[in-house]
Every structure is written in structure tokens, then in C-alpha cells.
Design a protein around this motif. Structure first.
Motif, short mmCIF file in Angstrom:
data_model
loop_
_atom_site.label_atom_id
_atom_site.label_comp_id
_atom_site.label_asym_id
_atom_site.label_seq_id
_atom_site.Cartn_x
_atom_site.Cartn_y
_atom_site.Cartn_z
N ASN A 87 0.68 -1.54 0.41
CA ASN A 87 -0.06 -0.12 0.04
C ASN A 87 0.75 1.35 -0.21
N MET A 88 0.68 1.86 -1.27
CA MET A 88 1.94 3.63 -1.44
C MET A 88 0.66 4.02 -2.35
N PRO A 89 1.49 5.77 -2.40
CA PRO A 89 0.37 5.99 -2.99
C PRO A 89 1.27 6.47 -4.79
N LYS A 90 0.33 7.56 -6.05
CA LYS A 90 0.71 6.56 -6.60
C LYS A 90 0.65 5.74 -6.91
N LEU A 91 1.06 4.76 -6.99
CA LEU A 91 1.73 4.18 -7.69
C LEU A 91 2.37 2.46 -6.36
N ASP A 92 1.28 1.36 -6.35
CA ASP A 92 1.27 0.92 -5.28
C ASP A 92 2.15 -0.43 -5.93
N GLY A 93 2.36 -1.07 -4.64
CA GLY A 93 3.16 -2.42 -4.71
C GLY A 93 2.87 -3.04 -5.82
N LEU A 94 1.88 -3.83 -5.71
CA LEU A 94 1.07 -4.91 -6.94
C LEU A 94 0.96 -3.73 -8.02
N GLY A 95 0.86 -2.75 -8.26
CA GLY A 95 1.34 -1.84 -9.69
C GLY A 95 3.01 -1.94 -10.23
N LEU A 96 3.96 -2.10 -9.16
CA LEU A 96 5.24 -1.56 -9.10
C LEU A 96 5.79 -2.71 -9.34
N LEU A 97 5.09 -4.50 -8.91
CA LEU A 97 5.11 -5.81 -9.11
C LEU A 97 5.03 -6.24 -11.11
N LYS A 98 3.75 -5.37 -10.87
CA LYS A 98 3.13 -5.49 -12.35
C LYS A 98 3.99 -4.72 -13.78
N GLN A 99 4.93 -3.97 -13.49
CA GLN A 99 5.61 -3.28 -14.34
C GLN A 99 6.95 -4.01 -14.07
N VAL A 100 7.42 -4.21 -13.28
CA VAL A 100 8.67 -5.00 -13.37
C VAL A 100 8.71 -6.27 -13.92
N ARG A 101 7.85 -7.20 -13.24
CA ARG A 101 7.49 -8.46 -14.59
C ARG A 101 6.61 -8.07 -15.95
N SER A 102 7.00 -6.90 -16.23
CA SER A 102 6.43 -6.69 -17.65
C SER A 102 7.27 -6.55 -18.81
#
Length: 127
Positions: free
Chosen positions: A54-69
């Protein structure tokens, strides 16, 4: 070894920073949100990301998805730190191929077990 700690809470970033240094990560950088983390990931190679869910702007799940893509970071180990009891978030992270979880509050020992489980070895101290 290089690690990136991503959390909107400065205190937790510093705690993780020191725990990772004690484990043997000689370079640890910090980001307060997923957007800042992505900028750092593009600028520097990392061996590990530890991110809050849970974080503002881009949460950990969104970050993970970007990393995996991204083909350059696809296999980068990502540990997710969470206080979430919400099974939906955990299920989404597992589907996005998270490497492991740390439940808040956690200890140095819990972090080390997760790191070892995903293949990191603590360097032996030379006497």
C-alpha cells in the motif's frame, strides 16, 4: 549486491535498509512510492526489490506488474511487505508472480528466511 526498498513510511524504509545491509547487501537505495522506484530501476540494476503493498501514486502491486512486464527485470526477485489480511491483495500479488511476502511486523530473522528461500545467501564473516 544491490537492493531497492520501496515504502511510503520513512521509518520502515530505514529499518529495511539496515536489515538488508546486515544481511550483506552493500548497496541499498530507497523510494517512497512505485513511480520513484521505477525511475531508479531504469537507472540502475538491482538484485532485489522489497516493496510495501500500500503506497500512494503507484502501489506495490502496480510496481510488481511493471517489473514483471519488462524483459530486463522479469526475473528480478520482489518481496512484498504487507499488513494486509485481505486475501484478495495477496492473491493478486501471487498471480503477478511475487517472490515472497513479509507480514508486518517482521523480524530480521523473518526477512533472512525469505531472502534465503528465494536464493540469497548471507555472506560469511571473515575472522
Amino acid at each position: 549486491m544491490r537492493a531497492l526498498v520501496v515504502d511510503d513510511t520513512m521509518c520502515l524504509r530505514h529499518i529495511l535498509h539496515h536489515m538488508l545491509r546486515d544481511f550483506g547487501f552493500d548497496e541499498v537505495e530507497e523510494a517512497a512510492d512505485g513511480i520513484h522506484a521505477l525511475k531508479l530501476i531504469k537507472a540502475h540494476p538491482f538484485d532485489l526489490i522489497v516493496t510495501d503493498i500500500n503506497m500512494p501514486k503507484l502501489d506495490g502491486l502496480g510496481l510488481l506488474k511493471q517489473v514483471r512486464s519488462n524483459p530486463f527485470t522479469l526475473d528480478l526477485p520482489v518481496l512484498m511487505v504487507t499488513s494486509e489480511a485481505d486475501k484478495e491483495h495477496l492473491t493478486l500479488a501471487i498471480r503477478a508472480d511475487v517472490s515472497g511476502f513479509l507480514a508486518k511486523p517482521f523480524t530480521q530473522n523473518a526477512l533472512e528466511k525469505q531472502l534465503q528461500r528465494i536464493g540469497f545467501k548471507k555472506p560469511q564473516k571473515v575472522s
